[in-house]
Structure formats: structure tokens, C-alpha cells
Design a protein around this motif. Structure first.
Motif, PDB file in Angstrom:
ATOM      1  N   MET A 107       4.710 -21.918  -3.992  1.00 16.34           N
ATOM      2  CA  MET A 107       5.977 -21.228  -3.858  1.00 16.34           C
ATOM      3  C   MET A 107       6.111 -20.690  -2.436  1.00 16.34           C
ATOM      4  SD  MET A 107       6.793 -19.134  -7.252  1.00 16.34           S
ATOM      5  CE  MET A 107       7.191 -20.015  -8.725  1.00 16.34           C
ATOM      6  N   GLY A 108       7.335 -20.544  -1.969  1.00 14.17           N
ATOM      7  CA  GLY A 108       7.583 -20.102  -0.614  1.00 14.17           C
ATOM      8  C   GLY A 108       7.691 -18.593  -0.476  1.00 14.17           C
ATOM      9  N   TYR A 109       7.400 -18.125   0.706  1.00 13.27           N
ATOM     10  CA  TYR A 109       7.516 -16.709   1.032  1.00 13.27           C
ATOM     11  C   TYR A 109       7.744 -16.589   2.535  1.00 13.27           C
ATOM     12  CZ  TYR A 109       2.633 -17.215   2.454  1.00 13.27           C
ATOM     13  OH  TYR A 109       1.477 -17.620   3.059  1.00 13.27           O
ATOM     14  N   PHE A 110       8.240 -15.424   2.942  1.00 13.21           N
ATOM     15  CA  PHE A 110       8.475 -15.185   4.364  1.00 13.21           C
ATOM     16  C   PHE A 110       8.404 -13.698   4.633  1.00 13.21           C
ATOM     17  CE2 PHE A 110      12.549 -15.019   2.266  1.00 13.21           C
ATOM     18  CZ  PHE A 110      13.191 -13.944   2.848  1.00 13.21           C
ATOM     19  N   MET A 111       8.250 -13.353   5.916  1.00 10.69           N
ATOM     20  CA  MET A 111       8.212 -11.951   6.328  1.00 10.69           C
ATOM     21  C   MET A 111       9.323 -11.684   7.323  1.00 10.69           C
ATOM     22  SD  MET A 111       4.218 -10.918   6.918  1.00 10.69           S
ATOM     23  CE  MET A 111       4.564  -9.145   6.897  1.00 10.69           C
ATOM     24  N   TYR A 112       9.766 -10.430   7.316  1.00 13.75           N
ATOM     25  CA  TYR A 112      10.613  -9.912   8.386  1.00 13.75           C
ATOM     26  C   TYR A 112       9.752  -8.982   9.208  1.00 13.75           C
ATOM     27  CZ  TYR A 112      14.933 -11.477   6.122  1.00 13.75           C
ATOM     28  OH  TYR A 112      15.940 -12.230   5.566  1.00 13.75           O
ATOM     29  N   ASP A 113       9.761  -9.163  10.533  1.00 14.87           N
ATOM     30  CA  ASP A 113       9.047  -8.230  11.388  1.00 14.87           C
ATOM     31  C   ASP A 113       9.919  -7.000  11.629  1.00 14.87           C
ATOM     32  OD1 ASP A 113      10.852  -8.822  13.514  1.00 14.87           O
ATOM     33  OD2 ASP A 113       9.455 -10.213  14.457  1.00 14.87           O
ATOM     34  N   VAL A 114       9.419  -6.056  12.374  1.00  8.31           N
ATOM     35  CA  VAL A 114      10.111  -4.785  12.559  1.00  8.31           C
ATOM     36  C   VAL A 114      11.470  -4.943  13.253  1.00  8.31           C
ATOM     37  CG1 VAL A 114       9.096  -4.067  14.764  1.00  8.31           C
ATOM     38  CG2 VAL A 114       9.675  -2.331  13.057  1.00  8.31           C
ATOM     39  N   MET A 115      11.661  -6.008  13.997  1.00  9.24           N
ATOM     40  CA  MET A 115      12.951  -6.242  14.657  1.00  9.24           C
ATOM     41  C   MET A 115      13.860  -7.174  13.858  1.00  9.24           C
ATOM     42  SD  MET A 115      12.834  -4.206  17.104  1.00  9.24           S
ATOM     43  CE  MET A 115      14.295  -4.641  18.017  1.00  9.24           C
ATOM     44  N   GLY A 116      13.423  -7.575  12.665  1.00  6.11           N
ATOM     45  CA  GLY A 116      14.243  -8.423  11.812  1.00  6.11           C
ATOM     46  C   GLY A 116      14.020  -9.911  11.998  1.00  6.11           C
ATOM     47  N   GLY A 117      13.051 -10.272  12.829  1.00 10.41           N
ATOM     48  CA  GLY A 117      12.712 -11.683  13.000  1.00 10.41           C
ATOM     49  C   GLY A 117      11.999 -12.211  11.774  1.00 10.41           C
ATOM     50  N   THR A 118      12.188 -13.478  11.459  1.00 12.81           N
ATOM     51  CA  THR A 118      11.602 -14.088  10.279  1.00 12.81           C
ATOM     52  C   THR A 118      10.354 -14.885  10.637  1.00 12.81           C
ATOM     53  OG1 THR A 118      13.813 -14.328   9.335  1.00 12.81           O
ATOM     54  CG2 THR A 118      12.074 -15.610   8.324  1.00 12.81           C
ATOM     55  N   VAL A 119       9.339 -14.748   9.806  1.00 12.21           N
ATOM     56  CA  VAL A 119       8.111 -15.520   9.938  1.00 12.21           C
ATOM     57  C   VAL A 119       7.906 -16.245   8.610  1.00 12.21           C
ATOM     58  CG1 VAL A 119       5.639 -15.457  10.404  1.00 12.21           C
ATOM     59  CG2 VAL A 119       7.150 -13.753  11.461  1.00 12.21           C
ATOM     60  N   ASP A 120       8.001 -17.571   8.605  1.00 10.84           N
ATOM     61  CA  ASP A 120       7.838 -18.351   7.375  1.00 10.84           C
ATOM     62  C   ASP A 120       6.371 -18.526   7.015  1.00 10.84           C
ATOM     63  OD1 ASP A 120      10.569 -18.779   6.918  1.00 10.84           O
ATOM     64  OD2 ASP A 120      10.603 -20.472   8.294  1.00 10.84           O
ATOM     65  N   GLU A 121       6.058 -18.229   5.760  1.00 11.98           N
ATOM     66  CA  GLU A 121       4.731 -18.410   5.177  1.00 11.98           C
ATOM     67  C   GLU A 121       3.583 -18.029   6.115  1.00 11.98           C
ATOM     68  OE1 GLU A 121       4.431 -22.165   3.127  1.00 11.98           O
ATOM     69  OE2 GLU A 121       6.129 -21.631   1.850  1.00 11.98           O
ATOM     70  N   PRO A 122       3.565 -16.753   6.541  1.00 10.86           N
ATOM     71  CA  PRO A 122       2.505 -16.313   7.452  1.00 10.86           C
ATOM     72  C   PRO A 122       1.137 -16.305   6.773  1.00 10.86           C
ATOM     73  CG  PRO A 122       3.721 -14.437   6.628  1.00 10.86           C
ATOM     74  CD  PRO A 122       4.446 -15.664   6.151  1.00 10.86           C
ATOM     75  N   ASP A 123       0.102 -16.613   7.549  1.00  4.52           N
ATOM     76  CA  ASP A 123      -1.261 -16.472   7.042  1.00  4.52           C
ATOM     77  C   ASP A 123      -1.657 -14.997   7.173  1.00  4.52           C
ATOM     78  OD1 ASP A 123      -1.882 -16.041   9.752  1.00  4.52           O
ATOM     79  OD2 ASP A 123      -2.699 -18.046  10.016  1.00  4.52           O
ATOM     80  N   SER A 124      -2.857 -14.660   6.721  1.00  5.90           N
ATOM     81  CA  SER A 124      -3.257 -13.247   6.706  1.00  5.90           C
ATOM     82  C   SER A 124      -3.310 -12.642   8.109  1.00  5.90           C
ATOM     83  CB  SER A 124      -4.591 -13.075   5.987  1.00  5.90           C
ATOM     84  OG  SER A 124      -5.611 -13.803   6.632  1.00  5.90           O
ATOM     85  N   GLU A 125      -3.727 -13.405   9.099  1.00  9.50           N
ATOM     86  CA  GLU A 125      -3.777 -12.875  10.466  1.00  9.50           C
ATOM     87  C   GLU A 125      -2.373 -12.587  10.996  1.00  9.50           C
ATOM     88  OE1 GLU A 125      -5.192 -11.054  13.568  1.00  9.50           O
ATOM     89  OE2 GLU A 125      -6.451 -11.750  11.929  1.00  9.50           O
ATOM     90  N   THR A 126      -1.435 -13.463  10.701  1.00  3.69           N
ATOM     91  CA  THR A 126      -0.048 -13.235  11.121  1.00  3.69           C
ATOM     92  C   THR A 126       0.532 -12.026  10.399  1.00  3.69           C
ATOM     93  OG1 THR A 126       0.212 -15.590  11.584  1.00  3.69           O
ATOM     94  CG2 THR A 126       2.234 -14.300  11.337  1.00  3.69           C
ATOM     95  N   MET A 127       0.191 -11.866   9.116  1.00  6.25           N
ATOM     96  CA  MET A 127       0.637 -10.679   8.381  1.00  6.25           C
ATOM     97  C   MET A 127       0.129  -9.418   9.062  1.00  6.25           C
ATOM     98  SD  MET A 127       0.234 -11.560   4.362  1.00  6.25           S
ATOM     99  CE  MET A 127       0.844 -13.064   3.654  1.00  6.25           C
ATOM    100  N   ARG A 128      -1.114  -9.435   9.521  1.00  2.00           N
ATOM    101  CA  ARG A 128      -1.685  -8.281  10.233  1.00  2.00           C
ATOM    102  C   ARG A 128      -0.885  -7.978  11.496  1.00  2.00           C
ATOM    103  NH1 ARG A 128      -6.536  -6.460   8.601  1.00  2.00           N
ATOM    104  NH2 ARG A 128      -7.713  -7.794   7.198  1.00  2.00           N
ATOM    105  N   ARG A 129      -0.568  -9.008  12.256  1.00  2.00           N
ATOM    106  CA  ARG A 129       0.188  -8.806  13.494  1.00  2.00           C
ATOM    107  C   ARG A 129       1.581  -8.254  13.206  1.00  2.00           C
ATOM    108  NH1 ARG A 129      -2.152 -13.711  14.937  1.00  2.00           N
ATOM    109  NH2 ARG A 129      -0.183 -14.838  14.666  1.00  2.00           N
ATOM    110  N   VAL A 130       2.233  -8.784  12.170  1.00  4.82           N
ATOM    111  CA  VAL A 130       3.565  -8.278  11.819  1.00  4.82           C
ATOM    112  C   VAL A 130       3.464  -6.818  11.391  1.00  4.82           C
ATOM    113  CG1 VAL A 130       5.484  -8.492  10.184  1.00  4.82           C
ATOM    114  CG2 VAL A 130       4.532 -10.545  11.263  1.00  4.82           C
ATOM    115  N   LEU A 131       2.461  -6.498  10.596  1.00  5.33           N
ATOM    116  CA  LEU A 131       2.268  -5.110  10.164  1.00  5.33           C
ATOM    117  C   LEU A 131       1.953  -4.202  11.345  1.00  5.33           C
ATOM    118  CD1 LEU A 131       2.328  -3.402   7.611  1.00  5.33           C
ATOM    119  CD2 LEU A 131      -0.104  -3.843   7.347  1.00  5.33           C
TER     120      LEU A 131
END
Length: 101
Positions: free
Chosen positions: A1-25
Motif C-alpha cells: 500500500m502507498g504512503y507519503f509524508m509532508y515535510d514542515v514546509m508542505g513538500g511531499t515525500v513519496d514512500e520515505p524509508d526510515s532514514e528519510t522519515m528521520r530527516r523529515v521529522l
């Protein structure tokens, strides 16, 4: 299944891995009143939004009968764990937490 993140400025990151999730957080360090959170959304409609204050919000945009839930003082590692559960579609595990309505 698909998922995505919004970063603090509203940019979208499609299906981030755990390291990318850390950077976004990590971007929460630059949060302000206009851009207060980062979030992860799953294609099922469930999403989690994390604020710099430690507040974590849970909602389901596909089901209006599900009330908004919140947890306070959630640490960074716990947010990352919950983001990982949501990314894998494990909403049942997320629902076991003591969400305030």
C-alpha cells in the motif's frame, strides 16, 4: 500500500524509508505558527501529524465517524516507530494506544 509524508514546509515525500522519515521529522526544528507539523498519510485514509511540542495527532480522512485522536509528550523515537507502523498499514497497532479524543 502507498504512503507519503509532508515535510514542515508542505513538500511531499513519496514512500520515505526510515532514514528519510528521520530527516523529515528533524525539520520540526524549523517549525513555526504557519508550518507547525510534519505528517505521514497512508492510502487507507489514516494519517499521523507530529508537532514540535510533542503532540501527535491521528485522524482518518476517509471516515468521518472516527474522532481525531491525540497523544501528548510523544518522543521522537516513538513518533518514528508509529510512522513506520502506519507506513506498513498496521493501523490496528496504532489504535491500541491511549488516544485522547
Amino acid at each position: 500500500m502507498g504512503y507519503f509524508m509532508y515535510d514542515v514546509m508542505g513538500g511531499t515525500v513519496d514512500e520515505p524509508d526510515s532514514e528519510t522519515m528521520r530527516r523529515v521529522l528533524d525539520g520540526l526544528a524549523g517549525a513555526d505558527d504557519e508550518h507547525p507539523d510534519v505528517s505521514l498519510s497512508h492510502e487507507s485514509g489514516w494519517s499521523l501529524s507530529a508537532l514540535a511540542s510533542g503532540l501527535l495527532l491521528r485522524e482518518n480522512a476517509e471516515d468521518d465517524s472516527v474522532p481525531l485522536g491525540q497523544l501528548r509528550a510523544v518522543g521522537r523515537e516513538e513518533v518514528l516507530r508509529l510512522f513506520g507502523l502506519l507506513a506498513s498499514g498496521d493501523t490496528a497497532a496504532i489504535e491500541t494506544l491511549p488516544w485522547e479524543r
